[in-house]
Design a protein around this motif. Sequence first.
Motif, PDB file in Angstrom:
ATOM      1  N   GLY A   1      27.607   3.433  44.721  1.00  0.00           N
ATOM      2  CA  GLY A   1      26.321   2.964  45.215  1.00  0.00           C
ATOM      3  C   GLY A   1      25.148   3.566  44.468  1.00  0.00           C
ATOM      4  O   GLY A   1      24.134   2.890  44.228  1.00  0.00           O
ATOM      5  N   THR A   2      25.262   4.824  44.086  1.00  0.00           N
ATOM      6  CA  THR A   2      24.194   5.484  43.342  1.00  0.00           C
ATOM      7  C   THR A   2      23.984   4.822  41.991  1.00  0.00           C
ATOM      8  O   THR A   2      22.849   4.567  41.566  1.00  0.00           O
ATOM      9  N   VAL A   3      25.081   4.493  41.313  1.00  0.00           N
ATOM     10  CA  VAL A   3      24.987   3.822  40.018  1.00  0.00           C
ATOM     11  C   VAL A   3      24.414   2.415  40.179  1.00  0.00           C
ATOM     12  O   VAL A   3      23.659   1.937  39.325  1.00  0.00           O
ATOM     13  N   VAL A   4      24.770   1.735  41.262  1.00  0.00           N
ATOM     14  CA  VAL A   4      24.201   0.406  41.504  1.00  0.00           C
ATOM     15  C   VAL A   4      22.678   0.481  41.540  1.00  0.00           C
ATOM     16  O   VAL A   4      21.984  -0.290  40.867  1.00  0.00           O
ATOM     17  N   ASP A   5      22.141   1.404  42.330  1.00  0.00           N
ATOM     18  CA  ASP A   5      20.683   1.530  42.441  1.00  0.00           C
ATOM     19  C   ASP A   5      20.036   1.870  41.102  1.00  0.00           C
ATOM     20  O   ASP A   5      18.993   1.314  40.743  1.00  0.00           O
ATOM     21  N   LEU A   6      20.646   2.782  40.354  1.00  0.00           N
ATOM     22  CA  LEU A   6      20.095   3.160  39.048  1.00  0.00           C
ATOM     23  C   LEU A   6      20.152   1.982  38.081  1.00  0.00           C
ATOM     24  O   LEU A   6      19.215   1.759  37.297  1.00  0.00           O
ATOM     25  N   SER A   7      21.239   1.219  38.130  1.00  0.00           N
ATOM     26  CA  SER A   7      21.390   0.073  37.234  1.00  0.00           C
ATOM     27  C   SER A   7      20.366  -1.015  37.547  1.00  0.00           C
ATOM     28  O   SER A   7      19.833  -1.663  36.642  1.00  0.00           O
ATOM     29  N   LEU A   8      20.086  -1.208  38.830  1.00  0.00           N
ATOM     30  CA  LEU A   8      19.114  -2.227  39.221  1.00  0.00           C
ATOM     31  C   LEU A   8      17.710  -1.893  38.718  1.00  0.00           C
ATOM     32  O   LEU A   8      16.866  -2.789  38.555  1.00  0.00           O
ATOM     33  N   LEU A   9      17.450  -0.613  38.475  1.00  0.00           N
ATOM     34  CA  LEU A   9      16.144  -0.208  37.955  1.00  0.00           C
ATOM     35  C   LEU A   9      15.946  -0.623  36.506  1.00  0.00           C
ATOM     36  O   LEU A   9      14.804  -0.815  36.058  1.00  0.00           O
ATOM     37  N   ILE A  10      17.042  -0.776  35.759  1.00  0.00           N
ATOM     38  CA  ILE A  10      16.923  -1.062  34.326  1.00  0.00           C
ATOM     39  C   ILE A  10      17.368  -2.473  33.951  1.00  0.00           C
ATOM     40  O   ILE A  10      16.989  -2.968  32.890  1.00  0.00           O
ATOM     41  N   LEU A  11      18.146  -3.113  34.807  1.00  0.00           N
ATOM     42  CA  LEU A  11      18.632  -4.456  34.485  1.00  0.00           C
ATOM     43  C   LEU A  11      17.530  -5.486  34.736  1.00  0.00           C
ATOM     44  O   LEU A  11      16.899  -5.473  35.796  1.00  0.00           O
ATOM     45  N   PRO A  12      17.313  -6.405  33.803  1.00  0.00           N
ATOM     46  CA  PRO A  12      16.339  -7.483  34.033  1.00  0.00           C
ATOM     47  C   PRO A  12      16.907  -8.519  34.991  1.00  0.00           C
ATOM     48  O   PRO A  12      18.117  -8.578  35.216  1.00  0.00           O
ATOM     49  N   THR A  13      16.031  -9.320  35.543  1.00  0.00           N
ATOM     50  CA  THR A  13      16.471 -10.444  36.361  1.00  0.00           C
ATOM     51  C   THR A  13      16.628 -11.656  35.454  1.00  0.00           C
ATOM     52  O   THR A  13      15.650 -12.115  34.857  1.00  0.00           O
ATOM     53  N   PRO A  14      17.848 -12.169  35.296  1.00  0.00           N
ATOM     54  CA  PRO A  14      18.062 -13.285  34.357  1.00  0.00           C
ATOM     55  C   PRO A  14      17.381 -14.564  34.848  1.00  0.00           C
ATOM     56  O   PRO A  14      17.331 -14.831  36.050  1.00  0.00           O
ATOM     57  N   GLU A  15      16.877 -15.334  33.905  1.00  0.00           N
ATOM     58  CA  GLU A  15      16.230 -16.599  34.234  1.00  0.00           C
ATOM     59  C   GLU A  15      17.092 -17.750  33.740  1.00  0.00           C
ATOM     60  O   GLU A  15      17.582 -17.733  32.623  1.00  0.00           O
ATOM     61  N   GLY A  16      17.269 -18.753  34.565  1.00  0.00           N
ATOM     62  CA  GLY A  16      18.091 -19.899  34.187  1.00  0.00           C
ATOM     63  C   GLY A  16      19.546 -19.664  34.537  1.00  0.00           C
ATOM     64  O   GLY A  16      20.026 -18.527  34.584  1.00  0.00           O
ATOM     65  N   TYR A  17      20.262 -20.764  34.759  1.00  0.00           N
ATOM     66  CA  TYR A  17      21.652 -20.672  35.192  1.00  0.00           C
ATOM     67  C   TYR A  17      22.585 -20.123  34.111  1.00  0.00           C
ATOM     68  O   TYR A  17      23.572 -19.465  34.421  1.00  0.00           O
ATOM     69  N   VAL A  18      22.278 -20.371  32.854  1.00  0.00           N
ATOM     70  CA  VAL A  18      23.152 -19.857  31.786  1.00  0.00           C
ATOM     71  C   VAL A  18      23.155 -18.340  31.801  1.00  0.00           C
ATOM     72  O   VAL A  18      24.220 -17.688  31.773  1.00  0.00           O
ATOM     73  N   ALA A  19      21.982 -17.750  31.858  1.00  0.00           N
ATOM     74  CA  ALA A  19      21.874 -16.288  31.881  1.00  0.00           C
ATOM     75  C   ALA A  19      22.476 -15.710  33.160  1.00  0.00           C
ATOM     76  O   ALA A  19      23.159 -14.676  33.137  1.00  0.00           O
ATOM     77  N   ARG A  20      22.241 -16.380  34.268  1.00  0.00           N
ATOM     78  CA  ARG A  20      22.775 -15.893  35.541  1.00  0.00           C
ATOM     79  C   ARG A  20      24.297 -15.952  35.566  1.00  0.00           C
ATOM     80  O   ARG A  20      24.967 -15.021  36.034  1.00  0.00           O
ATOM     81  N   PHE A  21      24.870 -17.038  35.038  1.00  0.00           N
ATOM     82  CA  PHE A  21      26.328 -17.138  34.970  1.00  0.00           C
ATOM     83  C   PHE A  21      26.896 -16.094  34.008  1.00  0.00           C
ATOM     84  O   PHE A  21      27.997 -15.571  34.227  1.00  0.00           O
TER      85      PHE A  21
END
Length: 205
Positions: free
Chosen positions: A82-102
């Motif tokens: 869980g700690t790594v999840v929170d840290l990762s969410l701080l640096i990961l961008p939010t993908p735009e479009g279905y291709v990036a999300r998939f």
Amino acid sequence: MMKQRLFQLLWGLSLYGFAMALMLRANLGLDPWDVLHQGLAPQIGLSFGMTVNAVGLLVLLLWIPLWQRPGIGTVLNILIIGTVVDLSLLILPTPEGYVARFAFLIVGIVLNGIAGGAYIGAGLGAGPRDGLMTGIAARFGWPIKIVRTAIELTVLAVGWLMGGTVGIGTVLYAVTIGWVVHYALPFFTLTRKEPAAELAVPAEQ
């Protein structure tokens, strides 16, 4: 060997948390336990990652009447993922479009399976959720497949009712994760090597 197993456990748990963050960013549906975590988080006022850790601790308490014994891997599972999840969410961008999300979803599922094979293969203790499954199965003599299905359907339903994301990612995870772990686990399983003297066949006297 112990150092190797501990190192594999640590990077496996960390990779598992990162993979979960990728699936969260994809926003196309989560695995059953993460649907529960996502739905529960706003209800209890914790971040997603801290909710993962808190649920892991609560599930561990359910081991007591099942006579399950945690290992170092069990404890670190609760502290790290869980700690790594929170840290990762701080640096990961939010993908735009279905291709990036998939792309985020597929990479997340693959890494999740590899990470699962790694930390399970280290052999230092089951995660709290897996231990609950095996403990119930052993305590009542029920088949693992029935117990796992019942638990995951229950947490999925509860999480969905609380607002967790169920979608194509949930289905894709369900039908593929077993295969990924199946092929990853043998590669990462570490077995203790016996000393040469113990392996040698004694000479006849």
